[in-house]
Design a protein around this motif. Structure first.
Motif, PDB file in Angstrom:
ATOM      1  N   UNK A 162      27.448 103.652 111.818  1.00  0.00           N
ATOM      2  CA  UNK A 162      27.784 103.477 113.244  1.00  0.00           C
ATOM      3  C   UNK A 162      28.699 104.615 113.725  1.00  0.00           C
ATOM      4  N   UNK A 163      29.649 105.007 112.898  1.00  0.00           N
ATOM      5  CA  UNK A 163      30.529 106.133 113.261  1.00  0.00           C
ATOM      6  C   UNK A 163      29.678 107.395 113.447  1.00  0.00           C
ATOM      7  N   UNK A 164      28.749 107.621 112.552  1.00  0.00           N
ATOM      8  CA  UNK A 164      27.898 108.815 112.658  1.00  0.00           C
ATOM      9  C   UNK A 164      27.037 108.770 113.925  1.00  0.00           C
TER      10      UNK A 164
ATOM     11  N   UNK B 110      27.430 111.452 117.232  1.00  0.00           N
ATOM     12  CA  UNK B 110      26.313 112.216 117.836  1.00  0.00           C
ATOM     13  C   UNK B 110      26.201 111.895 119.323  1.00  0.00           C
ATOM     14  N   UNK B 111      26.226 110.604 119.635  1.00  0.00           N
ATOM     15  CA  UNK B 111      26.022 110.178 121.021  1.00  0.00           C
ATOM     16  C   UNK B 111      27.111 110.724 121.963  1.00  0.00           C
ATOM     17  N   UNK B 112      28.344 110.772 121.479  1.00  0.00           N
ATOM     18  CA  UNK B 112      29.452 111.166 122.362  1.00  0.00           C
ATOM     19  C   UNK B 112      30.024 112.544 122.003  1.00  0.00           C
ATOM     20  N   UNK B 113      29.225 113.346 121.371  1.00  0.00           N
ATOM     21  CA  UNK B 113      29.662 114.678 120.954  1.00  0.00           C
ATOM     22  C   UNK B 113      30.184 115.471 122.150  1.00  0.00           C
ATOM     23  N   UNK B 114      31.305 116.134 121.961  1.00  0.00           N
ATOM     24  CA  UNK B 114      31.871 116.938 123.036  1.00  0.00           C
ATOM     25  C   UNK B 114      32.746 116.120 123.992  1.00  0.00           C
ATOM     26  N   UNK B 115      32.680 114.781 123.869  1.00  0.00           N
ATOM     27  CA  UNK B 115      33.489 113.948 124.778  1.00  0.00           C
ATOM     28  C   UNK B 115      34.719 113.379 124.081  1.00  0.00           C
TER      29      UNK B 115
END
Ligand SMILES: [Zn+2]
Ligand SMILES: [Zn+2]
Length: 263
Positions: free
Chosen positions: A61-63, A67-72
């Motif tokens: 789930x962390x991984x 990925x989903x919130x990369x850059x945020x």
């Protein structure tokens, strides 16, 4: 500051989805967030059936969220171990296998009792109950596995029935001194944990944190110990105020390496 002490559904007593914290942290402008699910092998070796967190599912789930919130936002993969000397070998293996960003080493059980519950103290004087708890904390500081943080010192005082439930430095000065000196010698971090049910702002009591500084300690982390969104980042301002006043820094960890937060 980075909140490094957060529990989600992956912990047996967590009540919130991991993603909900991540969304809230982004909404409120946080740079990073640290999860620290329970892993209570101490309960297991004491014959208690408290479920162990599924670390593989937690890591997946962390991984996914990274990925989903990369850059945020930056998401840290931590764990909270319940210390028991019979759990040491297993914890060492888990640290090797999962390479957590950080490990919080906490004492929950004294004997077979979770000292969070009043049941623990019922036949003991405050001196006995807290003394036994602090002796186990002292033992936990020397645990033979690599951890970064000593969690919530004073946990046994959260729900105890004593009229004055505080665990101040002056009442247990010798034990606190041994613990704090060992924390400094071992070069690990003292957590300021804002899950308190009394008038105290955080655990350990402020006078214990001040004594740590007097003895030369400089390494602090902050944790709300939230089990749902209601307590997420609770009393962060109180911890910040204390650290600023004392000229101290707050830290977080990537791959076990400490970095300073901007206060
Ligand atoms: Zn804990
Ligand atoms: Zn916790």
């Amino acid at each position: 500051m980075t909140d490094l002490h957060i529990h989600t559904y992956f912990s047996h007593d967590g009540r919130e989805k991991t993603e909900n914290y991540v969304k809230k942290a982004i909404e409120t402008g946080k740079k990073r967030i640290g999860f620290s699910e329970h892993y209570d092998y101490d309960c297991y070796v004491n014959g208690d059936d408290t479920p162990l967190s599924d670390i593989d599912a937690y890591r997946a789930e962390i991984e996914r969220l990274r990925k989903k919130y990369e850059g945020q936002i930056e998401i840290l993969f931590g764990i909270e171990f319940g210390y028991d000397k019979r759990a040491v070998e297993h914890y060492r293996e888990l640290i090797e296998r999962y390479k957590f960003d950080y490990v919080i080493n906490s004492v929950h059980l004294v004997g077979k009792h979770d000292c969070y519950y009043d049941e623990y103290c019922k036949d003991l004087s405050k001196r006995e109950a807290y003394g036994l708890y602090l002796k186990k904390v002292l033992e936990s500081v020397s645990a033979d596995y690599p951890y970064q943080i000593i969690g919530h010192i004073g946990y046994a005082a959260r729900y105890s029935h004593y009229e004055d439930k505080k665990m101040p430095y002056c009442e247990f000065a010798d034990l606190f001194d041994e613990i704090l000196k060992e924390i400094i010698r071992r070069d690990v971090f003292l957590e300021l944990n804002t899950s308190t049910k009394s008038e105290t702002e955080f655990l350990p009591d402020k006078d214990v944190a001040e004594r740590y500084i007097d003895l030369g300690g400089k390494k602090f982390t902050y944790g709300s110990d939230a089990h749902d969104l209601k307590r997420f980042y609770e009393k962060e301002d109180k911890v910040k105020e204390f650290l600023r006043k004392k000229g101290m820094s707050n830290y977080f960890f990537r791959n076990g390496i400490a970095e300073k937060d901007e206060l």
